[in-house]
Design a protein around this motif. Structure first.
Motif, PDB file in Angstrom:
ATOM      1  N   ARG A 202       0.824  -1.198   0.000  1.00 53.47           N
ATOM      2  CA  ARG A 202       0.000   0.000   0.000  1.00 53.47           C
ATOM      3  C   ARG A 202       0.864   1.258   0.000  1.00 53.47           C
ATOM      4  O   ARG A 202       0.711   2.115  -0.844  1.00 53.47           O
ATOM      5  CB  ARG A 202      -0.928   0.006   1.208  1.00 53.47           C
ATOM      6  N   LYS A 203       1.777   1.352   0.920  1.00 55.20           N
ATOM      7  CA  LYS A 203       2.580   2.563   1.066  1.00 55.20           C
ATOM      8  C   LYS A 203       3.619   2.720  -0.037  1.00 55.20           C
ATOM      9  O   LYS A 203       4.000   3.829  -0.375  1.00 55.20           O
ATOM     10  CB  LYS A 203       3.262   2.584   2.427  1.00 55.20           C
ATOM     11  N   ARG A 204       4.093   1.645  -0.577  1.00 55.08           N
ATOM     12  CA  ARG A 204       5.140   1.674  -1.604  1.00 55.08           C
ATOM     13  C   ARG A 204       4.616   1.232  -2.971  1.00 55.08           C
ATOM     14  O   ARG A 204       5.373   0.761  -3.808  1.00 55.08           O
ATOM     15  CB  ARG A 204       6.305   0.767  -1.187  1.00 55.08           C
ATOM     16  N   ARG A 205       3.345   1.394  -3.195  1.00 55.70           N
ATOM     17  CA  ARG A 205       2.726   0.894  -4.424  1.00 55.70           C
ATOM     18  C   ARG A 205       3.371   1.480  -5.681  1.00 55.70           C
ATOM     19  O   ARG A 205       3.649   0.765  -6.635  1.00 55.70           O
ATOM     20  CB  ARG A 205       1.232   1.205  -4.389  1.00 55.70           C
ATOM     21  N   GLY A 206       3.616   2.763  -5.692  1.00 55.54           N
ATOM     22  CA  GLY A 206       4.234   3.397  -6.852  1.00 55.54           C
ATOM     23  C   GLY A 206       5.628   2.862  -7.116  1.00 55.54           C
ATOM     24  O   GLY A 206       6.009   2.620  -8.267  1.00 55.54           O
TER      25      GLY A 206
ATOM     26  N   LEU B 142       9.299  -0.838 -10.217  1.00 56.77           N
ATOM     27  CA  LEU B 142      10.102  -2.069 -10.260  1.00 56.77           C
ATOM     28  C   LEU B 142       9.517  -3.071 -11.253  1.00 56.77           C
ATOM     29  O   LEU B 142      10.259  -3.708 -12.011  1.00 56.77           O
ATOM     30  CB  LEU B 142      10.199  -2.711  -8.878  1.00 56.77           C
ATOM     31  N   ALA B 143       8.197  -3.224 -11.247  1.00 58.58           N
ATOM     32  CA  ALA B 143       7.558  -4.153 -12.189  1.00 58.58           C
ATOM     33  C   ALA B 143       7.798  -3.691 -13.626  1.00 58.58           C
ATOM     34  O   ALA B 143       8.118  -4.501 -14.509  1.00 58.58           O
ATOM     35  CB  ALA B 143       6.066  -4.268 -11.897  1.00 58.58           C
TER      36      ALA B 143
ATOM     37  N   LEU C  43       0.896  -0.510 -17.942  1.00 61.71           N
ATOM     38  CA  LEU C  43      -0.058  -0.943 -16.917  1.00 61.71           C
ATOM     39  C   LEU C  43       0.591  -0.952 -15.537  1.00 61.71           C
ATOM     40  O   LEU C  43      -0.028  -0.553 -14.552  1.00 61.71           O
ATOM     41  CB  LEU C  43      -0.612  -2.328 -17.256  1.00 61.71           C
ATOM     42  N   ALA C  44       1.845  -1.382 -15.470  1.00 61.31           N
ATOM     43  CA  ALA C  44       2.543  -1.396 -14.179  1.00 61.31           C
ATOM     44  C   ALA C  44       2.640   0.019 -13.604  1.00 61.31           C
ATOM     45  O   ALA C  44       2.405   0.225 -12.402  1.00 61.31           O
ATOM     46  CB  ALA C  44       3.929  -2.011 -14.333  1.00 61.31           C
ATOM     47  N   ILE C  45       2.964   0.988 -14.438  1.00 60.23           N
ATOM     48  CA  ILE C  45       3.087   2.373 -13.975  1.00 60.23           C
ATOM     49  C   ILE C  45       1.715   2.976 -13.672  1.00 60.23           C
ATOM     50  O   ILE C  45       1.481   3.540 -12.604  1.00 60.23           O
ATOM     51  CB  ILE C  45       3.820   3.235 -15.036  1.00 60.23           C
ATOM     52  N   TRP C  46       0.803   2.850 -14.607  1.00 57.23           N
ATOM     53  CA  TRP C  46      -0.507   3.488 -14.469  1.00 57.23           C
ATOM     54  C   TRP C  46      -1.303   2.925 -13.293  1.00 57.23           C
ATOM     55  O   TRP C  46      -1.905   3.661 -12.528  1.00 57.23           O
ATOM     56  CB  TRP C  46      -1.300   3.317 -15.774  1.00 57.23           C
ATOM     57  N   SER C  47      -1.300   1.611 -13.140  1.00 60.22           N
ATOM     58  CA  SER C  47      -2.152   0.998 -12.111  1.00 60.22           C
ATOM     59  C   SER C  47      -1.638   1.222 -10.692  1.00 60.22           C
ATOM     60  O   SER C  47      -2.368   0.989  -9.732  1.00 60.22           O
ATOM     61  CB  SER C  47      -2.305  -0.505 -12.370  1.00 60.22           C
ATOM     62  N   THR C  48      -0.404   1.677 -10.560  1.00 57.80           N
ATOM     63  CA  THR C  48       0.164   1.892  -9.228  1.00 57.80           C
ATOM     64  C   THR C  48       0.400   3.369  -8.938  1.00 57.80           C
ATOM     65  O   THR C  48       0.894   3.719  -7.869  1.00 57.80           O
ATOM     66  CB  THR C  48       1.500   1.138  -9.084  1.00 57.80           C
ATOM     67  N   ARG C  49       0.035   4.209  -9.854  1.00 56.61           N
ATOM     68  CA  ARG C  49       0.246   5.650  -9.699  1.00 56.61           C
ATOM     69  C   ARG C  49      -0.684   6.229  -8.649  1.00 56.61           C
ATOM     70  O   ARG C  49      -1.869   5.911  -8.619  1.00 56.61           O
ATOM     71  CB  ARG C  49       0.007   6.338 -11.037  1.00 56.61           C
ATOM     72  N   THR C  50      -0.156   7.072  -7.827  1.00 57.18           N
ATOM     73  CA  THR C  50      -0.974   7.766  -6.834  1.00 57.18           C
ATOM     74  C   THR C  50      -1.646   8.944  -7.516  1.00 57.18           C
ATOM     75  O   THR C  50      -0.965   9.770  -8.136  1.00 57.18           O
ATOM     76  CB  THR C  50      -0.105   8.267  -5.669  1.00 57.18           C
ATOM     77  N   PRO C  51      -2.967   9.016  -7.419  1.00 53.62           N
ATOM     78  CA  PRO C  51      -3.666  10.137  -8.058  1.00 53.62           C
ATOM     79  C   PRO C  51      -3.214  11.476  -7.462  1.00 53.62           C
ATOM     80  O   PRO C  51      -2.972  11.581  -6.266  1.00 53.62           O
ATOM     81  CB  PRO C  51      -5.140   9.886  -7.739  1.00 53.62           C
ATOM     82  N   ARG C  52      -3.084  12.463  -8.331  1.00 56.08           N
ATOM     83  CA  ARG C  52      -2.744  13.818  -7.866  1.00 56.08           C
ATOM     84  C   ARG C  52      -3.960  14.432  -7.208  1.00 56.08           C
ATOM     85  O   ARG C  52      -5.102  14.113  -7.542  1.00 56.08           O
ATOM     86  CB  ARG C  52      -2.299  14.677  -9.034  1.00 56.08           C
TER      87      ARG C  52
END
Length: 139
Positions: free
Chosen positions: A68-72, A77-78, A121-130
């Motif tokens: 959760r905290k390190r999702r981005g 990494l993925a 998908l790896a980047i987009w799905s783990t991005r924290t919304p602004r």
């Protein structure tokens, strides 16, 4: 939760589950198939390479599912992992190696276009919304 956040969550769960499954298959029933993707120039034994990448995939997939905290960070990494294994996909195409039903040059070539999708998908799905100034998310 916004529709975009739901879509990201679904994408992240899909990608995490896909990676765990792929990793387990590297370690068990599909080891020989994955060896077809190890380029000849990799200095390790193909089986060792497949086993190592399987362990990494299981770890990344599990992290995508629970972090959760390190999702981005896990998403980056993925994405980097998908970049790192891309030469194996290219080698499979260039060296005409059959695996996973990719038994023609055309099928192997078309597969190459899915790697950028996995990276995105790896980047987009783990991005924290602004957040906007009002505190609501805008992405």
């Amino acid at each position: 939760m916004s529709k975009k956040n739901v879509a990201r969550t679904v994408g992240r769960i899909f990608l995490g589950s896909f990676l765990v499954f792929a990793g387990v298959s590297h370690l068990t029933f599909a080891r020989e198939e994955f060896q077809a993707q190890v380029p000849d120039w990799v200095p390790l034994d193909p089986d060792v390479t497949v086993l190592a990448s399987g362990v990494v995939e299981v770890g990344l997939g599990a992290a995508l599912l629970v972090a959760r905290k390190r999702r981005g960070f896990v998403g980056v990494l993925a994405a980097l992992f998908f970049v790192a294994v891309f030469p194996g996909n290219i080698a499979q195409w260039l060296e005409h190696r059959d695996a996973f039903g990719l038994d023609t040059d055309t099928k192997r070539f078309v597969r190459l276009f899915f790697q950028p999708v996995l990276i995105a998908l790896a980047i987009w799905s783990t991005r924290t919304p602004r957040r906007t100034s009002a505190g609501s998310s805008d992405s």
